[in-house]
Motif scaffolding. Sequence first.
Motif, PDB file in Angstrom:
ATOM      1  N   LEU A  49       0.831  -1.209   0.000  1.00 31.40           N
ATOM      2  CA  LEU A  49       0.000   0.000   0.000  1.00 31.40           C
ATOM      3  C   LEU A  49       0.868   1.263   0.000  1.00 31.40           C
ATOM      4  O   LEU A  49       0.461   2.300  -0.520  1.00 31.40           O
ATOM      5  N   TRP A  50       2.051   1.165   0.573  1.00 29.21           N
ATOM      6  CA  TRP A  50       2.960   2.314   0.505  1.00 29.21           C
ATOM      7  C   TRP A  50       3.408   2.554  -0.940  1.00 29.21           C
ATOM      8  O   TRP A  50       3.597   3.678  -1.368  1.00 29.21           O
ATOM      9  N   LYS A  51       3.586   1.463  -1.675  1.00 27.38           N
ATOM     10  CA  LYS A  51       3.945   1.618  -3.086  1.00 27.38           C
ATOM     11  C   LYS A  51       2.786   2.185  -3.879  1.00 27.38           C
ATOM     12  O   LYS A  51       2.968   3.020  -4.757  1.00 27.38           O
ATOM     13  N   GLU A  52       1.562   1.695  -3.574  1.00 24.55           N
ATOM     14  CA  GLU A  52       0.386   2.178  -4.290  1.00 24.55           C
ATOM     15  C   GLU A  52      -0.819   2.072  -3.376  1.00 24.55           C
ATOM     16  O   GLU A  52      -1.301   0.967  -3.102  1.00 24.55           O
ATOM     17  N   ASP A  53      -1.311   3.181  -2.925  1.00 27.31           N
ATOM     18  CA  ASP A  53      -2.435   3.213  -1.994  1.00 27.31           C
ATOM     19  C   ASP A  53      -3.730   2.917  -2.758  1.00 27.31           C
ATOM     20  O   ASP A  53      -3.813   3.146  -3.968  1.00 27.31           O
ATOM     21  N   GLY A  54      -4.708   2.360  -2.052  1.00 28.59           N
ATOM     22  CA  GLY A  54      -6.005   2.133  -2.683  1.00 28.59           C
ATOM     23  C   GLY A  54      -6.063   0.884  -3.537  1.00 28.59           C
ATOM     24  O   GLY A  54      -6.795   0.835  -4.525  1.00 28.59           O
ATOM     25  N   SER A  56      -7.207  -3.035  -4.237  1.00 30.18           N
ATOM     26  CA  SER A  56      -8.323  -3.893  -3.822  1.00 30.18           C
ATOM     27  C   SER A  56      -7.761  -5.072  -3.027  1.00 30.18           C
ATOM     28  O   SER A  56      -6.561  -5.351  -3.075  1.00 30.18           O
ATOM     29  N   GLN A  57      -8.639  -5.788  -2.341  1.00 30.24           N
ATOM     30  CA  GLN A  57      -8.172  -6.958  -1.600  1.00 30.24           C
ATOM     31  C   GLN A  57      -7.609  -8.005  -2.556  1.00 30.24           C
ATOM     32  O   GLN A  57      -6.613  -8.652  -2.257  1.00 30.24           O
ATOM     33  N   GLN A  58      -8.242  -8.142  -3.725  1.00 26.44           N
ATOM     34  CA  GLN A  58      -7.726  -9.107  -4.691  1.00 26.44           C
ATOM     35  C   GLN A  58      -6.317  -8.737  -5.151  1.00 26.44           C
ATOM     36  O   GLN A  58      -5.449  -9.604  -5.285  1.00 26.44           O
ATOM     37  N   GLN A  59      -6.093  -7.446  -5.371  1.00 26.33           N
ATOM     38  CA  GLN A  59      -4.742  -7.015  -5.759  1.00 26.33           C
ATOM     39  C   GLN A  59      -3.735  -7.295  -4.652  1.00 26.33           C
ATOM     40  O   GLN A  59      -2.585  -7.647  -4.917  1.00 26.33           O
ATOM     41  N   LEU A  60      -4.175  -7.158  -3.406  1.00 24.65           N
ATOM     42  CA  LEU A  60      -3.291  -7.488  -2.285  1.00 24.65           C
ATOM     43  C   LEU A  60      -3.020  -8.986  -2.218  1.00 24.65           C
ATOM     44  O   LEU A  60      -1.907  -9.409  -1.879  1.00 24.65           O
ATOM     45  N   VAL A  84      -5.631   0.933   8.274  1.00 30.65           N
ATOM     46  CA  VAL A  84      -6.231   1.017   6.942  1.00 30.65           C
ATOM     47  C   VAL A  84      -7.748   1.185   7.076  1.00 30.65           C
ATOM     48  O   VAL A  84      -8.320   0.926   8.137  1.00 30.65           O
ATOM     49  N   ASN A  85      -8.368   1.612   5.973  1.00 30.62           N
ATOM     50  CA  ASN A  85      -9.823   1.664   5.873  1.00 30.62           C
ATOM     51  C   ASN A  85     -10.274   0.930   4.618  1.00 30.62           C
ATOM     52  O   ASN A  85      -9.647   1.045   3.569  1.00 30.62           O
ATOM     53  N   ARG A  86     -11.365   0.175   4.758  1.00 29.20           N
ATOM     54  CA  ARG A  86     -12.032  -0.405   3.588  1.00 29.20           C
ATOM     55  C   ARG A  86     -13.001   0.641   3.030  1.00 29.20           C
ATOM     56  O   ARG A  86     -13.824   1.181   3.768  1.00 29.20           O
ATOM     57  N   VAL A  87     -12.924   0.861   1.705  1.00 35.50           N
ATOM     58  CA  VAL A  87     -13.865   1.773   1.061  1.00 35.50           C
ATOM     59  C   VAL A  87     -14.469   1.047  -0.134  1.00 35.50           C
ATOM     60  O   VAL A  87     -13.744   0.609  -1.028  1.00 35.50           O
ATOM     61  N   ALA A  88     -15.795   0.886  -0.140  1.00 36.76           N
ATOM     62  CA  ALA A  88     -16.447   0.187  -1.237  1.00 36.76           C
ATOM     63  C   ALA A  88     -16.267   0.968  -2.530  1.00 36.76           C
ATOM     64  O   ALA A  88     -16.479   2.181  -2.568  1.00 36.76           O
ATOM     65  N   SER A  89     -15.885   0.278  -3.593  1.00 33.69           N
ATOM     66  CA  SER A  89     -15.710   0.929  -4.886  1.00 33.69           C
ATOM     67  C   SER A  89     -17.062   1.374  -5.434  1.00 33.69           C
ATOM     68  O   SER A  89     -18.066   0.669  -5.287  1.00 33.69           O
ATOM     69  N   LYS A  90     -17.055   2.534  -6.087  1.00 39.78           N
ATOM     70  CA  LYS A  90     -18.321   3.017  -6.648  1.00 39.78           C
ATOM     71  C   LYS A  90     -18.612   2.395  -8.009  1.00 39.78           C
ATOM     72  O   LYS A  90     -19.776   2.219  -8.381  1.00 39.78           O
ATOM     73  N   GLU A  91     -17.558   2.025  -8.731  1.00 40.89           N
ATOM     74  CA  GLU A  91     -17.778   1.415 -10.038  1.00 40.89           C
ATOM     75  C   GLU A  91     -18.224  -0.043  -9.919  1.00 40.89           C
ATOM     76  O   GLU A  91     -19.004  -0.522 -10.721  1.00 40.89           O
ATOM     77  N   ASP A  92     -17.664  -0.748  -8.948  1.00 39.99           N
ATOM     78  CA  ASP A  92     -17.955  -2.182  -8.816  1.00 39.99           C
ATOM     79  C   ASP A  92     -18.138  -2.478  -7.337  1.00 39.99           C
ATOM     80  O   ASP A  92     -17.187  -2.518  -6.578  1.00 39.99           O
ATOM     81  N   ARG A  93     -19.387  -2.727  -6.988  1.00 39.10           N
ATOM     82  CA  ARG A  93     -19.679  -2.816  -5.552  1.00 39.10           C
ATOM     83  C   ARG A  93     -19.157  -4.091  -4.892  1.00 39.10           C
ATOM     84  O   ARG A  93     -19.259  -4.245  -3.676  1.00 39.10           O
TER      85      ARG A  93
END
Lengths: 146, 146
Positions: A49-54, A56-60, A84-93
Amino acid sequence: MSNNQFKRGELYSFITGKASTAIARRLQKNFKQNNVDITIEQWSVLYHLWKEDGLSQQQLCDATFRDKPSITRLVDNLEKLKLVNRVASKEDRRINMIYLTKEAQELQEQTMGIANKTLNEALEGVTHGQVEIAKEVLQNVYDNLK
Amino acid sequence: MSNNQFKRGELYSFITGKASTAIARRLQKNFKQNNVDITIEQWSVLYHLWKEDGLSQQQLCDATFRDKPSITRLVDNLEKLKLVNRVASKEDRRINMIYLTKEAQELQEQTMGIANKTLNEALEGVTHGQVEIAKEVLQNVYDNLK
DNA sequence: GACATATAGTTGTTTATGCAACTATCCAAA
DNA sequence: TTTGGATAGTTGCATAAACAACTATATGTC
């Protein structure tokens, strides 16, 4: 290279990965001594996340080579720690985007310093050339199996 | 060698040991496919008992680089599986000697074959010389930290 | 538009690790 | 011989991993 026949002891220590266990333990100990109260598994998630914030869990999952339940629970614990905080994506719920808190951002410099120091302790007496070859081998093993 | 400065990505993958994780997972999968129903951790304990039967739990701690509670519980589970027996030492009543059952003895040949096969899958495309250097580096790291 | 399929994430269960605190036994020194 | 320290092993608690089964949402096809 088809014929890498292994003798017993060599085979065993190669598989069990004592060296990476030892590095992980030392890193955890060094975190503790510096009053950094996170596990190395949690740190490995923050690292990406330090390399790229935001992400998805799948990307992690892909980045850390873990399965989905593991990431779900690591993110659970990082959320409890207010890192960290989970934030639901607006494009894909279906997707949770994971964002660092300010507190987590502030951990980066300190923990990367500790990690670098730990690795230098581990590699005392090993030449740069040897390290390069070791990394190549480990990368090759990883690519063969993933 | 004092100056092994690491760049971010290199540092991370070196610490997290993705390669040994990948080997461990593949070995577990290959055990399962051959209907060998033990974990690789259990296998790693049996491995040392195949070399020398009747080790104490403390000797298994040293051999497998685990702490005492870990060995207590691994031996608990191996006992449940009827693969080992705890026998109290007559000279020193603090000590449990761990002995393989006949069933465990019969697992040796098959599982060592699977382990060898797994390692050869992992090392496809890696030369013998590279493997030797990688092993040296890992041994050196282990010695530096233990 | 409806349905099958794929994808993202969660929950339950078993096994394992790390650390601290504990019991039992041994041994050495006063 | 008593006492204090070391050693061997166990138990409790928190975190994490692997696997299977599950829910919710998205997407492609008829």
